[in-house]
Write an enzyme that holds these catalytic residues in place. Structure first.
Site, short mmCIF file in Angstrom:
data_model
loop_
_atom_site.label_atom_id
_atom_site.label_comp_id
_atom_site.label_asym_id
_atom_site.label_seq_id
_atom_site.Cartn_x
_atom_site.Cartn_y
_atom_site.Cartn_z
N ASP A 1 10.73 -34.37 -48.57
CA ASP A 1 10.94 -32.99 -48.10
C ASP A 1 9.76 -32.60 -47.19
O ASP A 1 9.36 -31.43 -47.14
CB ASP A 1 11.07 -32.01 -49.27
N SER B 1 9.02 -25.88 -45.79
CA SER B 1 8.26 -24.87 -46.49
C SER B 1 8.60 -25.01 -47.96
O SER B 1 9.73 -25.36 -48.31
CB SER B 1 8.63 -23.46 -46.00
N HIS C 1 21.31 -29.72 -50.69
CA HIS C 1 20.14 -29.01 -51.23
C HIS C 1 20.61 -28.24 -52.47
O HIS C 1 21.49 -27.39 -52.37
CB HIS C 1 19.59 -28.06 -50.17
N HIS D 1 16.42 -32.47 -54.64
CA HIS D 1 15.60 -31.52 -55.42
C HIS D 1 16.06 -31.46 -56.88
O HIS D 1 15.85 -30.43 -57.54
CB HIS D 1 15.64 -30.09 -54.84
N ARG E 1 19.76 -18.70 -51.02
CA ARG E 1 19.74 -18.79 -49.56
C ARG E 1 20.96 -19.52 -49.01
O ARG E 1 21.11 -19.69 -47.81
CB ARG E 1 18.48 -19.54 -49.09
N GLY F 1 10.19 -20.57 -42.87
CA GLY F 1 10.17 -19.24 -42.29
C GLY F 1 10.64 -18.19 -43.27
O GLY F 1 10.97 -17.07 -42.88
N GLU F 2 10.68 -18.53 -44.57
CA GLU F 2 11.19 -17.58 -45.56
C GLU F 2 10.30 -16.34 -45.70
O GLU F 2 10.71 -15.35 -46.30
CB GLU F 2 11.35 -18.25 -46.94
N TYR G 1 21.63 -25.60 -43.92
CA TYR G 1 22.07 -24.95 -45.17
C TYR G 1 23.48 -24.33 -45.01
O TYR G 1 24.25 -24.27 -45.95
CB TYR G 1 21.12 -23.80 -45.53
ZN ZN Z 1 16.09 -28.42 -49.49
#
Ligand code: ZN
Length: 389
Positions: free
Chosen positions: A285, A289, A195, A224, A163, A69-70, A130
């Site tokens: 992942d 998104s 993350h 990541h 973020r 949803g970024e 997050y």
């Molecule tokens: Zn991530």
């Protein structure tokens, strides 16, 4: 019961030709082909001579309720259907929230995990997202881990990302400590999936926790780490200090052009640099998104992560990069199962859950998927879909 006959078994260690008897969700017996006398047992025979038999894949990070949803509400990615898991040979998934813990909830994540489990695969979840302080379903991290069976850790807590909540060392240490005790008291991993974003801090916040507090590095599981070459380089001392790192298999041509190292190539690089194969994992992942930001942090593109990229990464590691079958398969089976303490998962052995793939050794096409003893795909044909697919 199912009899898988005379396949070349990588457990993931090579076991040679074996015939495997599956029943009651488990592997009941595994013997060299000549030794098994099934007698009159009502078994489904699956000839597997000349094929590879490997564990069903364990995907340590899937946004199975959707993510993102970024780019605004219209860019929220959709829920993952069951067939995405089966077609990719993934029989165990661990679901997480990500950037958005406002319009998406842990209750929804838990319900989706139970739904996928009813549909035939095995699912677990991370509590939190997050954000720091960590949002939980019950009163805190320990309550979620101890009282909710499906919650095995905390994640994705974001660091080195524009973020993220910009957590301090003490905040990261507190999360790790609570997850550690919650894991101890419930017999679970209590791992903190982290993350790691594009920013220059890379893995430093985790080293700071290990150096300045009593929480060990092994409590954190950064993902990541192949998003750019410098971060992949930083992953090497992280593993040498006792940590496990996760490589993301979903990617796009844009992300690769911006410097992401594709997961199979990253695995090869880490192995060539002498990193212990057991300290490297792959995750897809899936359904995340995959936003592309320019240098000023503006969104310039957005696509969706693919659960099937996990198997593709194992395949490409072997076929394109010459990685051995055992380290390649381990990265998506035994290693994540071990980090996440998922007993019965990620291995082919008597008493393990009957989560098995039969794979063509030349093309690395998945021919058969068995999850908890049930055939979900055979001869490349999907035998089960989600209720609304
Ligand atoms: Zn991530």
């Amino acid at each position: 019961m199912i009899l898988i006959e005379a396949g070349e078994v990588y457990a993931p260690e090579p076991l040679g030709q074996q015939t495997i008897l599956v029943g009651g969700q488990q592997i009941l017996a595994m013997v060299p082909p000549a030794e098994l006398q099934p007698g009159g047992l009502p078994v489904t025979r699956i000839p597997a001579e000349g094929k590879l038999v490997i564990p069903g894949l364990v995907d340590a990070l899937v946004h199975f309720t959707g993510g993102g949803g970024e780019g605004g509400f219209a860019t929220r990615t959709p829920e993952m259907p069951l067939s995405s898991a089966i077609l990719g040979g993934t029989t165990t998934m661990v679901g997480a929230l990500g950037t958005d813990a406002i319009t998406r909830s842990l209750a929804d994540l838990l319900a989706k995990a139970r739904g996928l489990e009813e549909e035939g695969i095995s699912c677990y979840c991370y509590t939190g997202a997050y954000q720091v302080p960590v949002k939980t379903l019950l009163d805190g991290i320990q309550e979620d881990l101890i009282l909710i069976d499906k919650f095995v850790g905390v994640g994705e807590v974001a660091i080195s990302d524009h973020r993220s909540s910009q957590p301090t060392t003490q905040e990261l240490a507190r999360i790790g400590a609570q997850a550690r005790v919650g894991g101890m008291l419930s017999g679970k991993a209590g791992i903190v999936l982290v993350h790691v974003g594009d920013e220059p801090g890379m893995l430093t916040p985790l080293h700071d926790v290990a150096n300045l507090t009593d929480v060990p590095l092994s409590q954190y599981y950064p993902t990541h780490v192949n998003r750019h070459a410098a971060l992949l380089e930083a992953a090497i001392p992280y593993t040498q200090a006792g940590g496990t790192v996760d490589l993301t298999t979903s990617t796009t041509p844009e992300l690769l052009a911006m410097g992401e190292v594709a997961a199979p190539a990253a695995l090869k690089q880490l192995l060539d640099r002498g990193v212990d194969p057991a300290s490297i994992t792959f995750s897809s992942d899936g359904n995340a998104s995959l936003p592309c930001f320019d240098a000023s942090g503006s969104l310039v593109g957005l696509t969706i992560g693919a659960p099937q990229s996990l198997f593709a990464a194992v395949r490409d590691a072997v076929l394109v990069h010459g990685v051995g079958i055992t380290p390649a398969v381990s990265a998506a089976t035994r290693n994540p199962a071990s980090v996440l303490k998922l007993s019965g998962k990620g291995r082919v052995s008597v008493g393990a859950d009957a989560d098995l793939l039969i794979v063509d050794p030349k093309t690395w096409q998945i021919e058969t998927v068995i999850a908890r003893g049930t055939l979900l795909m055979h001869h490349g044909q999907l035998l089960r879909k989600g209720r609304f697919e």
